[in-house]
Motif scaffolding. Structure first.
Motif, mmCIF file in Angstrom:
data_model
loop_
_atom_site.group_PDB
_atom_site.id
_atom_site.type_symbol
_atom_site.label_atom_id
_atom_site.label_comp_id
_atom_site.label_asym_id
_atom_site.label_seq_id
_atom_site.Cartn_x
_atom_site.Cartn_y
_atom_site.Cartn_z
ATOM 1 N N PHE A 7 0.851 -1.195 0.000
ATOM 2 C CA PHE A 7 0.000 0.000 0.000
ATOM 3 C C PHE A 7 0.885 1.242 0.000
ATOM 4 N N GLY A 8 0.521 2.207 -0.836
ATOM 5 C CA GLY A 8 1.164 3.522 -0.813
ATOM 6 C C GLY A 8 0.183 4.472 -0.136
ATOM 7 N N GLY A 9 0.291 4.590 1.190
ATOM 8 C CA GLY A 9 -0.704 5.353 1.939
ATOM 9 C C GLY A 9 -2.061 4.686 1.819
ATOM 10 N N ASP A 10 -3.150 5.461 1.940
ATOM 11 C CA ASP A 10 -4.506 4.902 1.894
ATOM 12 C C ASP A 10 -5.142 5.061 0.521
ATOM 13 N N GLU A 11 -4.359 5.515 -0.492
ATOM 14 C CA GLU A 11 -4.954 5.751 -1.814
ATOM 15 C C GLU A 11 -4.234 5.036 -2.964
ATOM 16 N N HIS A 12 -3.154 4.298 -2.660
ATOM 17 C CA HIS A 12 -2.419 3.640 -3.750
ATOM 18 C C HIS A 12 -2.087 2.192 -3.399
ATOM 19 N N PHE A 14 0.845 -0.427 -4.842
ATOM 20 C CA PHE A 14 2.040 -0.518 -5.676
ATOM 21 C C PHE A 14 2.356 -1.998 -5.844
ATOM 22 N N GLN A 55 1.161 0.720 -10.666
ATOM 23 C CA GLN A 55 0.564 1.351 -9.508
ATOM 24 C C GLN A 55 -0.887 1.713 -9.798
ATOM 25 N N LYS A 57 -4.164 3.931 -8.286
ATOM 26 C CA LYS A 57 -4.657 4.910 -7.300
ATOM 27 C C LYS A 57 -6.148 4.681 -7.163
ATOM 28 N N TYR B 244 5.580 6.706 -8.678
ATOM 29 C CA TYR B 244 5.611 7.230 -7.310
ATOM 30 C C TYR B 244 4.192 7.577 -6.838
ATOM 31 N N PRO B 245 3.739 7.047 -5.689
ATOM 32 C CA PRO B 245 2.460 7.509 -5.134
ATOM 33 C C PRO B 245 2.528 8.984 -4.709
ATOM 34 N N TYR B 246 1.400 9.690 -4.781
ATOM 35 C CA TYR B 246 1.317 11.022 -4.162
ATOM 36 C C TYR B 246 1.545 10.836 -2.668
ATOM 37 N N THR B 275 4.425 6.307 2.727
ATOM 38 C CA THR B 275 3.571 7.317 2.116
ATOM 39 C C THR B 275 2.798 8.068 3.189
#
Lengths: 291, 323
Positions: A7-12, A14, A55, A57, B244-246, B275
């Motif tokens: 997870f890339g934060g709560d919105e992505h 990867f 990725q 989103k 790259y994630p935001y 992130t």
């Protein structure tokens, strides 16, 4: 290959298909990304294929992160079983190698380079074992390239050459990035070629320049009227070395808005490619030049 | 009727809620760095929450109005003045034809949102009016506003005197805390560095803009030894170039973390250690250089709870202004 999901934060989400670059890893990344696009999962807002990863989103108000993760895993296993075939196009990109503009720039930033006494292309030819720059240009422009990712900035293609690993060109990036790179510079870093779509900072070695714009936010250039970005991941590119005269003529044609890139439809099969790389590339290039 | 730009401020751009859908081609979402402040400014002047407004960083512009208007300024504490007379922030006020809107010096925060009833009505580019300067896209010719620009304004029906209650406004504290979900290439760091990243107090570097915020003054990070993967490059912080994630945090060479924001570069060859959660992205847009910053490790559940809290706060503003 065992993909790694993060997870890339709560919105992505990867997905790293492989740590190493390879055409196989790129193919899986692109196929799964395309499968996600086709499946139109609710809450998915961006689908970004990259070199050996992709990725997604998403909007966690519309789909729970773990539900999306499960959907991606099932699409990934389906895509891995599918035949690695891609309907795409091949494009010829004229390149003026060792042009005066990138030369001026590389001299201006020489103290940031590994080899302050040479040029970028001299250095790349030498460390890759070529006996001359001409031989290097022959290798660079001989075999075609896959656009394996579009990004960094608007419309910039990353390209991976369609040759076996021993023949892959590898160069480090500048020791410290430049603050300037001419627009349409043909660059190289790691095992990737690129074309700088806009002028700006950059760390890739500079080999030449193309007269053919690949990003036009005003959408005035004939072949960019429908969409401002020229490249898509999965496009195949063939570089064509040109000299100053042809470069000037192409620039004039672009300015008069009568430049038409050479583009042909092609179907790429990874299995056929792997059976005989050179023969397969020759076949693709025949398609490009057929009338 | 247009607004004339007498002076642009430092870097003032037109922003709305951005243009999703083109990140795979290197075109970032753009839009207001502090979306909450943009939404509030628009609500105050009776616009759709996603209407285009001006985002002024550190310093306000000077604007001359050619028609009566209703204006609101939110986000950073940058006191607006109408013909020299100070106005409240987070509150809508009238500006008459011929009057000049200017700004006092910055008291806190970093980015002020200047909304005008009717919204800034420059042409749409890929579904948004947001300015993406690197790609020369959106806004006025894809660049920050300049002296002499005439900014078109849509038809508005705003009321002056509306105000966002003080308890619902938002800005960073004196020490910013940013919540982070560790992940992506977190495993590349040795345990000692996984601890020091969250234990250290970092400072916002002068290199902080719409693309990303850089931090310094923390302990340099150490990497687990490896044979570089083919295509990644020899530096231990390199990866095979990826998207790259935001909000992702990359640390080139292990020294200075960079958080990518609304005008993010969409990909590249540096490892990311995690992130910033979506609920804390707005806060970054209000951080000044030298702000001491702590990163706080959270999990997905905490991130979703924080996201829900932010949404509730926005709902509370909607209710307060509708009453």
């Amino acid at each position: 290959m065992e993909p790694r999901y993060e997870f890339g934060g709560d919105e992505h989400i990867f997905v790293e298909v492989s740590e190493d670059m390879s055409l196989e890893a790129f193919f899986i990344s692109l196929s799964v990304a395309n499968a996600v696009r086709e499946s139109k999962i609710k809450g998915v807002t961006e689908i970004c294929p990259a070199n050996a990863s992709f990725q997604i989103k998403f909007d966690p108000d519309q789909i729970k992160p773990n539900d999306l993760l499960a959907e991606l895993k099932s699409l990934e296993s389906a895509a891995e079983k599918a035949e690695p075939v891609l309907k795409t196009r091949i494009v010829e990109i004229p390149v003026y190698y060792q042009d005066p503009w990138t030369h001026e720039t590389l001299m201006r930033f020489r103290e940031r380079h590994q080899d302050p006494n040479g040029t970028d292309i001299d250095y790349a030819a030498r460390i890759n074992g070529f006996s001359s720059v001409d031989e290097f240009i022959q290798a660079h422009s001989g075999a075609p390239w896959f656009v394996s990712m579009v990004g960094f900035v608007a419309g910039l293609p990353f390209m991976y050459q369609m040759v076996d690993r021993p023949r892959q060109i590898e160069v480090p990036k500048y020791l410290r990035p430049r603050t300037d790179t001419p627009k349409l510079t043909v660059g190289y870093g790691g095992s990737f070629a690129c074309i700088y779509s806009v002028r700006g900072a950059g760390g890739y070695q500079m080999f030449g320049i193309t007269p053919m714009p690949i990003y036009d936010p005003k959408q005035e250039i004939s072949y960019l009227r429908d969409f401002m970005v020229f490249f898509n991941p999965g496009d195949i590119v063939k570089f064509k070395p040109i000299g100053r005269d042809e470069y000037d003529a192409d620039v004039e044609a672009v300015e008069a808005n009568r430049f038409e890139p050479l583009i042909k439809e092609v179907t790429f099969s990874l299995d056929e490619f792997n059976t005989d790389v050179d023969a397969y590339n020759a076949k693709i290039l025949e398609t490009l030049h057929a009338n | 009727m247009p607004i004339k730009v007498n002076a642009p401020g430092l870097v003032t751009t037109i922003q709305d809620l951005g243009r999703p859908g083109y990140y795979h081609l290197g075109i970032p979402i753009s839009g207001a760095m502090d979306r909450f402040a943009l939404r509030c400014a628009n609500m105050l002047v009776g616009n759709d929450e996603g209407a285009a407004a001006l985002e002024a960083v550190f310093m306000g512009p000077e604007l001359e109005f050619t028609e009566d208007a209703v204006v609101a300024v939110t986000g950073a504490e940058l006191t607006p003045k109408v013909d020299g007379e100070a106005q409240e922030t987070w509150t809508s006020f009238p500006v008459k034809a011929g009057q000049v809107l200017s700004f006092d010096y910055l008291k806190s925060g970093a980015r002020a949102y200047i909304a005008v009833a009717g919204g800034i009505d420059t042409p749409m580019a890929l579904g948004s009016r947001s300015t993406y300067v690197i790609g020369a896209l959106g806004g006025v010719d894809g660049r920050p506003i300049q002296p002499g620009d005439m900014l078109p304004v849509g038809q508005g029906n705003g009321q002056s005197g509306l105000s966002v209650p003080a308890n619902l406004r938002r800005g960073p504290g004196s020490t910013a805390e940013l919540r982070v979900i560790p992940g992506l290439y977190w495993h590349r760091l040795v345990e000692e560095s996984q601890r020091s990243f969250f234990d250290d107090t970092w400072k916002v570097a002068p290199e902080c803009d719409r693309m990303g915020y850089r931090f310094r003054d923390g302990t340099a990070l150490k990497f687990v030894e490896r044979t570089p993967p083919f295509g990644a490059g020899s530096d231990p912080s390199n990866i095979t170039d990826a998207c790259y994630p935001y909000g992702s945090i990359q640390v080139p060479g292990g020294t200075e973390p960079i958080i990518l924001h609304r005008d993010a570069v969409s990909g590249g060859g540096y490892f990311m250690l995690g992130t910033v959660i979506s609920a804390d992205m707005d806060l970054i847009g209000q951080m000044q250089p030298h702000t001491p910053t702590r990163f706080v490790s959270v999990d997905m559940d905490a991130a979703l709870t924080a996201r829900h809290d932010r949404a509730s706060q926005l709902d509370a503003v909607r209710s307060a202004l509708a009453a």
